[in-house]
Design a protein around this motif. Structure first.
Motif, short mmCIF file in Angstrom:
data_model
loop_
_atom_site.label_atom_id
_atom_site.label_comp_id
_atom_site.label_asym_id
_atom_site.label_seq_id
_atom_site.Cartn_x
_atom_site.Cartn_y
_atom_site.Cartn_z
N ALA A 182 -36.66 41.37 68.82
CA ALA A 182 -35.21 41.44 68.62
C ALA A 182 -34.72 40.04 68.32
CB ALA A 182 -34.52 41.99 69.87
N GLU A 183 -33.90 39.92 67.29
CA GLU A 183 -33.45 38.61 66.82
C GLU A 183 -31.95 38.47 67.10
OE1 GLU A 183 -33.90 35.96 62.71
OE2 GLU A 183 -34.16 38.13 62.64
N PHE A 184 -31.62 37.80 68.22
CA PHE A 184 -30.22 37.55 68.57
C PHE A 184 -29.71 36.34 67.78
CE2 PHE A 184 -31.82 40.01 72.06
CZ PHE A 184 -30.74 40.73 72.55
N PHE A 185 -28.42 36.36 67.41
CA PHE A 185 -27.82 35.29 66.60
C PHE A 185 -28.70 35.06 65.38
CE2 PHE A 185 -27.20 34.55 71.16
CZ PHE A 185 -25.81 34.70 71.26
N ALA A 186 -28.97 36.14 64.67
CA ALA A 186 -29.98 36.15 63.61
C ALA A 186 -29.62 35.30 62.42
CB ALA A 186 -30.23 37.59 63.16
N GLY A 187 -28.32 35.08 62.19
CA GLY A 187 -27.93 34.31 61.01
C GLY A 187 -28.46 34.93 59.75
N ILE A 188 -29.04 34.10 58.88
CA ILE A 188 -29.55 34.61 57.60
C ILE A 188 -30.99 35.09 57.70
CG2 ILE A 188 -27.93 33.17 56.31
CD1 ILE A 188 -30.22 31.27 55.68
N GLY A 189 -31.58 35.02 58.90
CA GLY A 189 -32.89 35.63 59.11
C GLY A 189 -34.09 34.73 58.96
N LEU A 190 -33.92 33.42 59.20
CA LEU A 190 -35.07 32.53 59.02
C LEU A 190 -36.08 32.61 60.16
CD1 LEU A 190 -33.71 29.34 57.25
CD2 LEU A 190 -34.35 31.56 56.33
N VAL A 191 -35.67 33.05 61.36
CA VAL A 191 -36.67 33.31 62.40
C VAL A 191 -37.59 34.43 61.95
CG1 VAL A 191 -37.02 34.16 64.75
CG2 VAL A 191 -35.27 32.44 64.32
N ARG A 192 -37.00 35.47 61.41
CA ARG A 192 -37.81 36.57 60.90
C ARG A 192 -38.70 36.09 59.75
NH1 ARG A 192 -35.65 42.53 58.84
NH2 ARG A 192 -37.60 43.18 57.86
N GLN A 193 -38.14 35.27 58.86
CA GLN A 193 -38.92 34.73 57.75
C GLN A 193 -40.14 33.98 58.25
OE1 GLN A 193 -38.03 35.25 54.60
NE2 GLN A 193 -38.88 33.64 53.31
N ALA A 194 -39.99 33.29 59.38
CA ALA A 194 -41.09 32.50 59.92
C ALA A 194 -42.14 33.35 60.61
CB ALA A 194 -40.54 31.47 60.91
#
Length: 381
Positions: free
Chosen positions: A16-28
């Motif tokens: 789960a990605e809290f404070f996801a913004g534009i999704g760079l955690v997911r990108q990583a």
């Protein structure tokens, strides 16, 4: 989505990605076998950028204060939280965790508490290093205490993005682990290293009563030394270059030391690049040219003083323009990101408020994934 481990297919790690913004955690993390099954942010422009690059069917566009544990899918193993830094940053108002933005940490903790025994085994938090000194260190102490109450043993460390991309962007990270610690983890004050300098050591020493741990990490890579891989090449006639008067105003505001530095580079046989920010010194707006050849820390654009200018020097010329969204993307390790929709300033804001892909991927490879796989082993149950 299934990942391979030692030749055996394993289910993807649900995150789960809290404070996801534009999704760079997911990108990583996605290339490492992490599947983001829920994400949240309050900014529509960021959600739109996220949707241009990822499946956003799971994205909950809402104020986190209106989110409850019942909104999240089950069996989440990892929760990431890049909560707002405005109240913690040295460049911000320093209200700390009582501030209206950085105080959103408490909403993240509330949802973890509501999840009860379903809360993820690992939480991963990112913020500015000012978090460690906010209110004399009390804000960080309160956050670590709350995570400890929720069953997490925490590790604190720091990584500067300059080891991966040509941008000086030091950040603090917290990894909280519920249950068995991964092999190699130690419940003691860590030795000095590039990721755990003296101030991190002091954080660990001060909070040993909370059952903190550390996991040894490899040395950081050296990183690029100039902006050549980032600069978006454009002809000298491109209208984005500033006109003579605006360029002269920047040059005239430089200090004598910086003027000498600029003139030496201008007289060089090849093109080189420096970045510059506008500062207020003794009530006067001046420009400051970075001494080294990498970018300064990208910020969320809220006006001219928060935007970074690119200065091109060499062959007797000096040209200046604002950095472009593509250059911001490259400085965040997201050069392949689709920059569709929205305004250029919205793109700059989204990247300036994000994580550096290469940094999070390195942490994923050397910390999060080993710890998560350890948690899946029978002896960790």
């Amino acid at each position: 989505m299934v990942e391979e481990s030692a030749g055996v297919a394993q289910p993807a790690i649900r995150a789960a990605e809290f404070f996801a913004g534009i999704g760079l955690v997911r990108q990583a993390l996605e290339p490492l076998g992490v599947q983001v099954v829920w994400a949240n942010d309050i900014e529509r422009a960021k959600r739109d950028a996220y949707a241009a690059n990822h499946d956003a069917s799971h994205f909950e566009l809402a104020d986190i204060r209106s989110v409850s544990a019942s909104h999240l899918p089950r069996r989440i193993e990892l929760a990431t939280s890049s909560f707002p830094c405005v109240d913690l940053s040295l460049a911000g108002n320093r209200l700390g965790l009582v501030g209206s933005q950085s105080g959103m940490f408490w909403q993240f903790a509330r949802i973890l508490e509501e999840l009860g025994e379903q809360r993820p085994r690992i939480v991963f938090l990112e913020n500015v290093r000012g978090f460690a000194t906010s209110h004399g260190g009390q804000d960080l102490a309160d956050a670590l205490t709350r995570l400890s109450q929720l069953g997490y043993s925490c590790d604190v460390f720091t990584v500067d993005a300059r080891h991966f991309v040509p941008q000086s962007r030091p950040r603090m990270f917290i990894v909280g682990i519920r249950g068995a610690l991964p092999v190699g983890a130690k419940a003691e004050v860590p030795p000095l290293s590039t990721v755990r300098p003296a101030w991190v050591q002091r954080v660990h020493a001060r909070h040993q009563n909370l059952g903190m741990h550390y996991l040894p990490l490899p040395d950081l890579p050296e990183g690029p030394q100039d902006l050549s891989s980032v600069v978006e090449q454009m002809d000298s006639s491109d209208p984005r270059w500033w006109d003579h008067d605006k360029t002269a105003a920047l040059v005239d505001s430089l200090s004598p030391v910086q003027t000498a530095r600029m003139e030496a580079l201008r007289g060089g046989p090849a093109l080189s690049w420096r970045t510059a920010y506008r500062r207020t010194r003794n009530g006067v707006a001046v420009w400051e040219l970075r001494r080294d050849a990498i970018g300064g820390c990208l910020r969320t654009t809220g006006g001219g003083s928060s935007k970074q200018a690119l200065v091109e020097l060499g062959r007797g010329e000096v040209r200046v323009r604002w950095m472009t969204p593509l250059e911001y993307a490259r400085l965040m390790g997201a050069g392949s990101y689709k920059l569709t929709g929205g305004t250029p300033n919205q793109a700059l804001f989204g990247f300036g408020d994000a994580v550096v892909v290469d940094v999070v991927r390195w942490i994923g490879q050397h910390y999060l994934l080993p710890a998560l796989h350890w948690q899946r082993q029978p002896q960790a149950a």
